[in-house]
Design a protein around this motif. Structure first.
Motif, PDB file in Angstrom:
ATOM      1  N   GLY A 121       0.904  -1.303   0.020  1.00 26.38           N
ATOM      2  CA  GLY A 121      -0.055  -0.197   0.112  1.00 26.38           C
ATOM      3  C   GLY A 121       0.775   1.277  -0.099  1.00 26.38           C
ATOM      4  O   GLY A 121       2.057   1.075   0.067  1.00 26.38           O
ATOM      5  N   THR A 122       0.112   2.287  -0.139  1.00 28.46           N
ATOM      6  CA  THR A 122       1.030   3.766   0.269  1.00 28.46           C
ATOM      7  C   THR A 122       1.463   3.681   1.251  1.00 28.46           C
ATOM      8  O   THR A 122       2.267   4.661   1.554  1.00 28.46           O
ATOM      9  N   ILE A 123       1.022   3.087   2.501  1.00 25.97           N
ATOM     10  CA  ILE A 123       1.456   3.204   3.842  1.00 25.97           C
ATOM     11  C   ILE A 123       1.969   1.683   4.250  1.00 25.97           C
ATOM     12  O   ILE A 123       1.147   0.713   3.742  1.00 25.97           O
ATOM     13  N   GLY A 146      -6.468  12.233   4.540  1.00 29.51           N
ATOM     14  CA  GLY A 146      -6.939  11.728   3.008  1.00 29.51           C
ATOM     15  C   GLY A 146      -6.594  10.215   2.979  1.00 29.51           C
ATOM     16  O   GLY A 146      -6.262   9.754   3.737  1.00 29.51           O
ATOM     17  N   ASP A 147      -6.923   9.757   1.746  1.00 25.34           N
ATOM     18  CA  ASP A 147      -7.107   8.329   1.508  1.00 25.34           C
ATOM     19  C   ASP A 147      -5.602   7.600   1.464  1.00 25.34           C
ATOM     20  O   ASP A 147      -4.746   8.577   0.743  1.00 25.34           O
ATOM     21  N   ASP A 148      -5.538   6.685   1.951  1.00 23.64           N
ATOM     22  CA  ASP A 148      -4.369   5.702   1.881  1.00 23.64           C
ATOM     23  C   ASP A 148      -5.000   4.240   1.635  1.00 23.64           C
ATOM     24  O   ASP A 148      -5.731   4.022   1.981  1.00 23.64           O
ATOM     25  N   ALA A 201     -13.367  -0.322  -3.635  1.00 21.09           N
ATOM     26  CA  ALA A 201     -13.497  -1.892  -2.930  1.00 21.09           C
ATOM     27  C   ALA A 201     -12.189  -2.159  -2.805  1.00 21.09           C
ATOM     28  O   ALA A 201     -11.230  -1.976  -3.809  1.00 21.09           O
ATOM     29  N   PRO A 202     -11.857  -3.231  -1.901  1.00 19.01           N
ATOM     30  CA  PRO A 202     -10.481  -3.742  -1.480  1.00 19.01           C
ATOM     31  C   PRO A 202     -10.204  -4.472  -2.766  1.00 19.01           C
ATOM     32  O   PRO A 202     -10.923  -5.151  -3.579  1.00 19.01           O
ATOM     33  N   THR A 203      -8.863  -4.800  -2.996  1.00 17.87           N
ATOM     34  CA  THR A 203      -8.039  -5.617  -4.236  1.00 17.87           C
ATOM     35  C   THR A 203      -7.500  -6.687  -3.703  1.00 17.87           C
ATOM     36  O   THR A 203      -7.858  -6.991  -2.175  1.00 17.87           O
ATOM     37  N   SER A 204      -6.995  -7.659  -4.268  1.00 18.19           N
ATOM     38  CA  SER A 204      -6.378  -8.760  -3.795  1.00 18.19           C
ATOM     39  C   SER A 204      -5.091  -8.414  -2.834  1.00 18.19           C
ATOM     40  O   SER A 204      -4.475  -9.289  -2.355  1.00 18.19           O
ATOM     41  N   THR A 205      -4.820  -7.150  -2.728  1.00 16.34           N
ATOM     42  CA  THR A 205      -3.523  -6.631  -2.151  1.00 16.34           C
ATOM     43  C   THR A 205      -3.492  -5.589  -0.919  1.00 16.34           C
ATOM     44  O   THR A 205      -3.043  -5.631   0.007  1.00 16.34           O
ATOM     45  N   VAL A 206      -4.450  -4.730  -1.194  1.00 17.67           N
ATOM     46  CA  VAL A 206      -4.776  -3.376  -0.670  1.00 17.67           C
ATOM     47  C   VAL A 206      -6.351  -3.140  -0.127  1.00 17.67           C
ATOM     48  O   VAL A 206      -7.243  -3.721  -0.993  1.00 17.67           O
ATOM     49  N   PHE A 207      -6.453  -2.402   0.953  1.00 11.16           N
ATOM     50  CA  PHE A 207      -7.855  -1.550   1.085  1.00 11.16           C
ATOM     51  C   PHE A 207      -7.543  -0.404   1.272  1.00 11.16           C
ATOM     52  O   PHE A 207      -6.490  -0.029   1.655  1.00 11.16           O
ATOM     53  N   THR A 208      -8.325   0.633   1.103  1.00  9.98           N
ATOM     54  CA  THR A 208      -8.562   1.970   1.012  1.00  9.98           C
ATOM     55  C   THR A 208      -8.796   2.431   2.568  1.00  9.98           C
ATOM     56  O   THR A 208      -9.896   1.820   3.199  1.00  9.98           O
TER      57      THR A 208
END
Length: 328
Positions: A121-123, A146-148, A201-208
């Motif tokens: 993710g971005t974090i 903000g979104d990460d 929506a979440p992906t196979s690797t990350v959620f927002t």
């Protein structure tokens, strides 16, 4: 029955009942080292639901039915072990080991209490992920408003994500795509109806996520696993001959809530009610004692609602549920 690669679901999720001793004791026999432990006293009101996990550490408690920040409690759950957990003497915290108090613990296996760095993710995050069973614990530090995005470690998109700010008061935001395919949320500590999150929506690797400013967060992520774990919806009919919901397995644990109105969350499990019908309810948004209401039948390939109770079977209302297998 649904085909599954999980022959023994007790290697991944176990309900363990015990009685508080008021002194140190070990709770054993789980067959794994639990990474998420949910504790609740069954008797008496004003006993909180408490969440512990391996990433935050054994003494770090979060109360599921309120908004409090994480607390360090040295005499409650004191360690997470290879096949269970240890409890301290009954002191400042009387919600884990009060003498003579009947207790329920629900235990999920991650990666056997070992966290792994995740940079998807971005974090950056730390995850304890059990990809076989579709479950992970995720810890991270939010760095700005903000979104990460945060990596969850499952390899497939989770369908239910329960999040909580650790370092400040906040609600237990419970995100799901099961309701209508978009990212919606409830509050596990509240009765509020479903709300659209307005985020991807979440992906196979990350959620927002957007926790605002510098805060620490924790998440419990669940993906559908055929024949073992299912997050879905059903429609109530307000009849004692209620809807049958196919899961492909006999549930060990069932969490459900009506989506469009303000009513309680409800938990049933097959240990507190080992034979049908299951009538003993607990409410994750309340510190209340166990209540005899229900009932719900846990069948070999799903569950059937057998009550017209408003919080389990309102006519024409959509309910969300999460079920975990006792027998696949």
């Amino acid at each position: 029955m649904a085909y599954t690669t999980i022959d023994n679901p007790k290697e991944h999720f176990v309900t363990k009942l015990y009685t508080g001793s008021g002194g140190t004791q070990n709770i054993t026999g789980l067959q794994f080292s639990p990474d998420f432990i949910w504790l609740k006293a069954l008797e008496g009101n004003n006993y909180h639901h408490n969440a512990y996990d391996s990433l935050r550490g054994a003494t770090k408690a979060l109360e599921i039915d309120d908004t409090d920040a994480e607390a360090t409690i040295s005499d409650a759950l004191t360690s997470i072990n290879s096949d269970g957990f240890s409890l301290g003497a009954d002191g400042s915290d009387r919600e884990a080991n009060e003498s003579g108090k009947a207790m329920a613990s629900w235990n999920w296996r991650g990666s056997d209490s070992t966290g792994a760095a995740n940079t998807d993710g971005t974090i950056d995050s730390v995850t304890s992920a059990n990809t076989t069973a579709g479950f992970s614990v995720v810890s991270w530090t939010n760095e700005s408003s903000g979104d990460d995005t945060v990596g969850h470690g499952l390899g497939v998109a989770p369908k239910l994500i329960i999040t909580k700010v650790r370092s400040a008061t906040s609600d237990w935001y419970t995100h799901t795509t099961a309701y209508d395919g978009t990212m919606d949320y409830f509050k596990l500590n509240d009765t509020t109806a479903v709300t659209n999150l307005g985020k991807p929506a979440p992906t196979s690797t990350v959620f927002t996520t957007d926790m605002g400013g510098t805060t620490t967060g924790i998440a419990y992520c669940f993906a559908d696993i055929k024949g073992y774990q299912q997050i879905g919806v059903f429609t109530g009919n307000a009849s004692a001959d209620g809807p049958f919901v196919y899961t492909g397995f006999r549930p060990a644990f069932l969490l459900l809530k009506v989506t469009s109105t303000t009513n309680d969350w409800v938990v049933f499990d097959a240990k507190r009610d080992p034979t049908n019908a299951s009538t003993e309810e607990l409410y994750p948004n309340l510190s209340n004692a166990e209540a005899t209401v229900g009932p719900v039948d846990f069948l070999s390939n799903g569950f059937k609602i057998k009550s017209n109770q408003y919080h389990t079977n309102q006519n024409g209302q959509t309910f969300i549920f999460a079920a975990f297998a006792e027998h696949p």
